[in-house]
Design an enzyme around this catalytic site. Structure first.
Site, mmCIF file in Angstrom:
data_model
loop_
_atom_site.group_PDB
_atom_site.id
_atom_site.type_symbol
_atom_site.label_atom_id
_atom_site.label_comp_id
_atom_site.label_asym_id
_atom_site.label_seq_id
_atom_site.Cartn_x
_atom_site.Cartn_y
_atom_site.Cartn_z
ATOM 1 N N ASP A 196 0.616 -1.307 -0.256
ATOM 2 C CA ASP A 196 0.121 -0.160 -0.434
ATOM 3 C C ASP A 196 0.719 1.276 -0.385
ATOM 4 O O ASP A 196 0.682 2.500 -0.755
ATOM 5 C CB ASP A 196 -0.684 0.113 0.971
ATOM 6 N N TYR A 221 5.673 -14.192 0.461
ATOM 7 C CA TYR A 221 5.545 -14.501 2.153
ATOM 8 C C TYR A 221 6.162 -15.722 2.607
ATOM 9 O O TYR A 221 6.827 -16.895 1.895
ATOM 10 C CB TYR A 221 3.909 -14.621 1.613
ATOM 11 N N GLN A 256 13.780 1.802 -1.866
ATOM 12 C CA GLN A 256 12.666 1.344 -2.874
ATOM 13 C C GLN A 256 13.506 1.209 -4.736
ATOM 14 O O GLN A 256 13.579 1.005 -5.387
ATOM 15 C CB GLN A 256 11.191 1.790 -3.095
ATOM 16 N N ARG A 288 6.455 -10.250 -5.437
ATOM 17 C CA ARG A 288 4.986 -11.187 -4.666
ATOM 18 C C ARG A 288 3.881 -9.407 -3.990
ATOM 19 O O ARG A 288 4.488 -8.659 -4.756
ATOM 20 C CB ARG A 288 5.067 -11.056 -3.084
ATOM 21 N N GLY A 289 2.445 -9.602 -4.068
ATOM 22 C CA GLY A 289 1.837 -8.742 -3.432
ATOM 23 C C GLY A 289 1.465 -7.961 -5.152
ATOM 24 O O GLY A 289 0.947 -8.513 -6.140
ATOM 25 N N GLU A 290 1.576 -6.888 -4.886
ATOM 26 C CA GLU A 290 1.126 -5.865 -6.290
ATOM 27 C C GLU A 290 2.307 -5.293 -6.860
ATOM 28 O O GLU A 290 2.811 -4.960 -7.558
ATOM 29 C CB GLU A 290 -0.077 -5.195 -5.584
ATOM 30 N N ASP A 291 2.969 -4.534 -5.486
ATOM 31 C CA ASP A 291 3.801 -3.543 -6.556
ATOM 32 C C ASP A 291 5.196 -3.831 -6.979
ATOM 33 O O ASP A 291 6.100 -3.693 -7.998
ATOM 34 C CB ASP A 291 4.559 -2.413 -5.203
ATOM 35 N N SER A 292 5.843 -4.777 -6.251
ATOM 36 C CA SER A 292 6.806 -5.222 -7.515
ATOM 37 C C SER A 292 6.986 -6.542 -8.238
ATOM 38 O O SER A 292 7.269 -6.769 -8.706
ATOM 39 C CB SER A 292 7.654 -6.245 -5.539
HETATM 40 O O1 TRH Z 1 4.630 -6.015 0.558
HETATM 41 P P1 TRH Z 1 3.606 -6.633 -0.382
HETATM 42 O O2 TRH Z 1 3.206 -7.936 -0.104
HETATM 43 O O3 TRH Z 1 2.267 -5.546 -0.003
HETATM 44 C C1 TRH Z 1 0.971 -6.297 -0.190
HETATM 45 C C2 TRH Z 1 0.039 -5.813 -1.236
HETATM 46 O O4 TRH Z 1 0.211 -4.808 -2.137
HETATM 47 C C3 TRH Z 1 -0.733 -6.708 -1.359
HETATM 48 O O5 TRH Z 1 -1.608 -6.206 -2.525
HETATM 49 C C4 TRH Z 1 -1.681 -6.175 -0.181
HETATM 50 O O6 TRH Z 1 -3.119 -6.292 0.014
HETATM 51 C C5 TRH Z 1 -1.210 -6.109 1.615
HETATM 52 O O7 TRH Z 1 0.297 -5.526 0.595
HETATM 53 C C6 TRH Z 1 -1.597 -5.869 2.396
HETATM 54 O O8 TRH Z 1 4.232 -6.704 -1.524
HETATM 55 P P2 TRH Z 1 3.920 -5.465 -3.037
HETATM 56 O O9 TRH Z 1 3.326 -4.968 -3.262
HETATM 57 O O10 TRH Z 1 5.060 -5.942 -3.644
HETATM 58 O O11 TRH Z 1 4.870 -4.124 -1.577
HETATM 59 C C7 TRH Z 1 6.487 -3.991 -1.945
HETATM 60 C C8 TRH Z 1 7.357 -3.260 -1.331
HETATM 61 O O12 TRH Z 1 8.371 -2.862 -0.997
HETATM 62 C C9 TRH Z 1 7.138 -3.236 -2.843
HETATM 63 O O13 TRH Z 1 7.338 -0.859 -3.683
HETATM 64 C C10 TRH Z 1 8.712 -2.629 -3.268
HETATM 65 C C11 TRH Z 1 9.109 -2.306 -1.832
HETATM 66 N N1 TRH Z 1 10.109 -3.382 -1.260
HETATM 67 C C12 TRH Z 1 11.574 -2.492 -1.536
HETATM 68 O O14 TRH Z 1 11.765 -0.719 -1.063
HETATM 69 N N2 TRH Z 1 12.929 -2.893 -0.435
HETATM 70 C C13 TRH Z 1 12.952 -3.878 -0.961
HETATM 71 O O15 TRH Z 1 13.977 -4.472 -0.566
HETATM 72 C C14 TRH Z 1 12.040 -5.143 -0.918
HETATM 73 C C15 TRH Z 1 12.149 -6.622 -1.047
HETATM 74 C C16 TRH Z 1 10.848 -4.402 -1.324
#
Ligand code: TRH
Length: 380
Positions: A16, A192, A254, A270-274
């Site tokens: 998020d 995860y 990021q 995983r998730g959405e952004d990555s």
């Molecule tokens: O952290 P997430 O599992 O987020 C999830 C999903 O968005 C899901 O849809 C939502 O419902 C839930 O959260 C609550 O995975 P996501 O979306 O990939 O977000 C991770 C963020 O972390 C992304 O912006 C990349 C960032 N990141 C870093 O900045 N540094 C890092 O070393 C890593 C591994 C990730």
């Protein structure tokens, strides 16, 4: 130039805040808006943006005013455009202030990304609210009729320049403490908890081809340690098992994480952004989807696989599908990996093609801007 407020409540994880932080920066930098990003957990934010203060009520970062969303809610003048990210609940007094102001406000609920068919039908629909306010649903997506994907204007140019520059990659990886082994396949792993990891690691260790697995600190570390048969791994630790070298990395800023994705031959995300960023990296990806109640995430996974695999050969689409299903089911990774290897060249070429195809569509910030402009002209 308009004032935009983006509200982000950190539920768990980083998706998020990851999405809203990118969106806020892009709206400010590329569309010239005055953006306030309201975040309830500054500590989570600071993991993605280490220069951020975890105590400041307000701070200016990358052209965005980052504000602590605290209770009690301070008295603030509502912005002209208000985005509640992922159905978070705006402070009631803020909604009251929007209604009482007399001025029209564009209120948007930015939804989660999905490749499912119904998304285009719901994107942009109004949701009338008490007090004469009107809220609209804004859905990101992969196809026409949706709000698109987050992508900064210069992203692909920066990514391609970096991928073409071996020296820049080497400097970057060295800063993370990584020395790339000649001829090794470089894989990043962000996931995860996953009981399927052991099977995959064993397959990588047993292969002739060398692999280098880079693992930023996070939830998967427990399964990694279980397979290695040890505890307490910390960033910088490196282990060799057969053909597989594993290295734990710190959780990084990021922008650095983007660069890591650009360096790798395969990204487990995983998730959405990555997940989206791995697509912009133009390299094959393995998606660990965020689990939803009653298994709703399986439909989301299948919808994406159908779209992503539409232009692949049946063999490559089946192999990729099988790998993603095994990963998300937490079993069968060894066999699925072995079946994927013969179609690897096709998947690698497809990843870039998919990226180019997606980049031909308007990005999410531009789609929001367009929505706002349409709303303005409708209001006039
Ligand atoms: O952290 P997430 O599992 O987020 C999830 C999903 O968005 C899901 O849809 C939502 O419902 C839930 O959260 C609550 O995975 P996501 O979306 O990939 O977000 C991770 C963020 O972390 C992304 O912006 C990349 C960032 N990141 C870093 O900045 N540094 C890092 O070393 C890593 C591994 C990730």
């Amino acid at each position: 130039m308009a004032k935009w407020d983006i509200f982000c409540s950190v539920v768990d994880n980083y998706g998020d805040i990851g999405v809203t932080w990118r969106l806020a920066r892009q709206l400010a930098a590329e569309h010239g808006h005055a953006v306030r990003l309201w975040v309830d957990e500054l500590a989570a934010f600071a993991r993605l943006c280490p220069e951020a203060s975890t105590t400041a009520a307000r701070q200016q970062l990358a052209g965005v005013e980052l504000c602590h969303w605290s209770a009690p809610w301070p008295v603030v003048e509502p912005a002209e455009v208000v985005i509640e990210a992922f159905a978070c609940h705006l402070p009631p007094t803020y909604i009251e202030a929007m209604a009482a102001s007399g001025a029209r406000r564009l209120w948007l609920n930015l939804e989660y990304l999905s490749a499912e068919d119904w998304v285009a039908g719901c994107h942009g629909l109004p949701s009338p609210q008490p007090g004469g306010l009107q809220k609209f649903f804004f859905f990101p997506g992969f196809v026409a009729g949706t709000g698109g994907l987050l992508r900064e204007g210069d992203l692909l140019a920066r990514r391609r320049a970096f991928q073409a520059d071996a020296a820049a990659q080497q400097v970057f990886l060295q800063r993370l403490g990584v020395t790339r082994q000649a001829g090794a396949r470089l894989i990043s792993l962000f996931a995860y908890e996953n009981p399927g990891l052991a099977d995959w690691l064993q397959a990588l260790a047993d292969e002739r081809q060398a692999s280098q697995l880079l693992v930023p600190q996070g939830k998967i570390l427990g399964d990694l340690q279980a397979w290695l048969g040890e505890d307490g791994l910390v960033p910088g630790d490196r282990r060799q098992r057969g053909s597989l070298q594993i290295q734990v990395l710190p959780f990084m800023a990021q922008d650095d994480y983007d660069r890591l994705l650009w360096c790798c031959d395969l990204n487990a995300v995983r998730g959405e952004d990555s997940f989206v960023r791995a697509q912009w990296a133009g390299r094959p990806l393995l998606w660990h989807i965020y689990q939803q109640e009653e298994g709703a995430h399986w439909d989301k996974l299948e919808a994406f696989l159908a779209l992503y695999g539409a232009e692949l050969s049946p063999a490559a689409a089946a192999a990729l599908g099988e790998l993603c299903r095994a990963w998300n089911a937490g079993k069968g990774m060894g066999e699925a990996w072995d079946r994927l290897l013969p179609v690897w060249p096709e998947l690698a070429a497809h990843a870039e093609r998919w990226c180019v195809e997606q980049a031909a569509r308007p990005d999410l910030a531009t789609a929001l801007e367009q929505f706002y402009r349409n709303w303005l002209s409708y209001a006039a």
